[in-house]
Design a protein around this motif. Structure first.
Motif, PDB file in Angstrom:
ATOM      1  N   THR A  31       0.831  -1.204   0.000  1.00  0.00           N
ATOM      2  CA  THR A  31       0.000   0.000   0.000  1.00  0.00           C
ATOM      3  C   THR A  31       0.864   1.252   0.000  1.00  0.00           C
ATOM      4  N   ILE A  65      -2.870   1.130   7.134  1.00  0.00           N
ATOM      5  CA  ILE A  65      -3.427   0.029   7.915  1.00  0.00           C
ATOM      6  C   ILE A  65      -3.459  -1.183   7.004  1.00  0.00           C
ATOM      7  N   THR A  67      -4.386  -3.830   4.525  1.00  0.00           N
ATOM      8  CA  THR A  67      -5.439  -3.759   3.523  1.00  0.00           C
ATOM      9  C   THR A  67      -6.358  -4.970   3.635  1.00  0.00           C
ATOM     10  N   ASP A  86      -3.751  -2.959  -5.595  1.00  0.00           N
ATOM     11  CA  ASP A  86      -3.058  -3.353  -4.381  1.00  0.00           C
ATOM     12  C   ASP A  86      -4.030  -4.185  -3.555  1.00  0.00           C
TER      13      ASP A  86
HETATM   14 MG   LIG Z   1      -1.880  -2.865   2.107  1.00  0.00          MG
END
Ligand SMILES: [Mg+2]
Ligand SMILES: Nc1nc2c(ncn2[C@@H]2O[C@H](COP(=O)(O)OP(=O)(O)OP(=O)(O)O)[C@@H](O)[C@H]2O)c(=O)[nH]1
Lengths: 210, 159
Positions: A31, A65, A67, A86
């Motif tokens: 991320t 945070i 995912t 992602d």
């Molecule tokens: Mg992630």
């Protein structure tokens, strides 16, 4: 005539776009990498720093945070449009990955270079991905992430680990490159490699028209 | 993930427009040539491609009006056969008349000023639009009806 005009207009404004999957274990930095890419090369970012060098977006203070679903971002690099997906890397979420395989033009596999304990798990996951039938002609870029940290493994060591699988990847395009998703080091080179391979692979995996 | 959005192929639309226009003039040519022959009037291309003969002052003008309306009915058939989609029928019907306006203007070197010609265009447009949509819909319904029928038939055979 109305439909003809609209059809012609749509044809003129359509552009080619490739889908890229960002995969890897949880906490690898997927991320963060997506955020880094969007801050550098998204349409919005490009307009904001018009003409200027994108520079290095420092994401140290950006909180990510784990995912659960999916994040998506569109970027343009070297006149090629890419759409990055992602996905969550937690073990229970990895079963969702193969639902995206069919449409993927390339895979970016992110590895946490400081996580020595789980490097074998990385290898297994990557092996699973590339031995999937639909992924046979898909370029794979492995990124040794978190190179800004002192306790990270050497790229050479990571290369050695992954080259073992790369060998049975036959003629497929694959590469290991070092990056730091947080400060952006290596992201440009990685994008460069990715775009060149995707374009080279165009015949086998033609772009989507959007 | 994003799939390619269905865009109607412009080339196909273009060819359909040409085919429709050609069939309109072909049928007009047949009808008018026949009428001229029966009436003993010497043939001329301007009867088909010019607006000047469609005038309320002569009985031939009224005859041409009726023939063009008849031709419009054939065009309804052509829309169903060539295009066959009710959603496109209005577009194609109006396009036919727009191109015709351009053709007669260019051929006669003047913009149509005969009121009968304009009345004819309005009537012809209304006719082709409404009948074209209705007939295409009818055909679409019939097609799905038969497809469903065939499916049911197949299922019956399989079980
Ligand atoms: Mg992630
Ligand atoms: N030092 C350093 N930390 C990084 C780097 N990239 C990511 N991180 C940190 O690693 C942690 C996890 O990053 P994420 O991007 O959320 O990881 P992820 O791969 O998306 O994780 P999941 O969504 O759970 O699969 C975060 O605290 C990041 O700040 C890097 O290049 N260097």
């Amino acid at each position: 005539m109305y439909h003809l005009a609209r059809g012609l207009y749509n044809n003129l404004t359509r552009r080619e776009e490739y889908s890229v999957l960002i995969l890897g274990l949880d906490n690898a930095g997927k991320t963060t990498l997506l955020e880094q890419l969007s801050q550098r090369y998204s349409h919005k970012a490009r307009q904001q720093n018009k003409g200027k060098d994108p520079g290095f977006a420092n994401l140290k203070d950006v909180d990510t945070i784990p995912t659960i679903g999916q994040n998506m971002c569109r970027i343009e690099f070297n006149k090629v449009w890419l759409k990055f997906w992602d996905l969550g890397g937690q073990e229970s979420l990895r079963t969702l990955w193969d639902g995206y395989f069919n449409d993927a033009h390339a895979v970016v596999f992110v590895v946490d270079s400081t996580d020595t304990a789980r490097i074998e798990e990385c290898r297994e996951e990557l092996h699973k991905i590339i031995s999937t039938e639909v992924m046979v002609s898909t370029p794979v870029l492995m990124l040794a992430n978190k190179q800004d940290r002192d306790d990270c493994m050497e790229v050479e060591d990571i290369k050695e680990i992954f080259n073992k699988i790369a060998e049975n990847m036959s003629a497929r395009d694959s590469r290991v490159l070092p990056i730091s998703a947080i400060d952006g080091t290596g992201v440009e080179d990685a994008s460069e490699w990715l775009v060149s391979r995707i374009v080279r692979n165009k015949k086998y995996k033609p772009p989507n028209l959007v | 993930m994003a799939k390619q959005s269905p865009v109607l192929a412009p080339k196909r639309l273009f060819l359909q427009i040409i085919a429709l226009q050609a069939s309109y003039y072909a049928v007009g040519l047949l009808l008018i040539s026949f009428a001229l022959f029966v009436a003993g009037v010497p043939w001329g291309l301007h009867y088909i491609l010019s607006w000047t003969d469609v005038t309320a002052n002569t009985s031939l003008g009224w005859l041409l009006t009726v023939l063009w309306l008849l031709d419009a009915m054939f065009s309804v058939l052509a829309i169903v056969l060539i295009v066959g989609r009710s959603k496109l029928a209005t577009d194609f019907a109006l396009t036919l008349h727009l191109i015709n306006l351009i053709v007669v203007t260019v051929y006669s070197h003047s913009f149509p000023t005969s009121w009968l010609w304009w009345v004819l265009q309005v009537l012809s447009s209304l006719l082709t639009v409404y009948a074209g949509v209705w007939a295409s819909q009818w055909r679409e319904l019939r097609k799905t009806f038969f497809e469903d029928y065939e499916l049911v038939d197949l299922e019956a055979q399989n079980s």
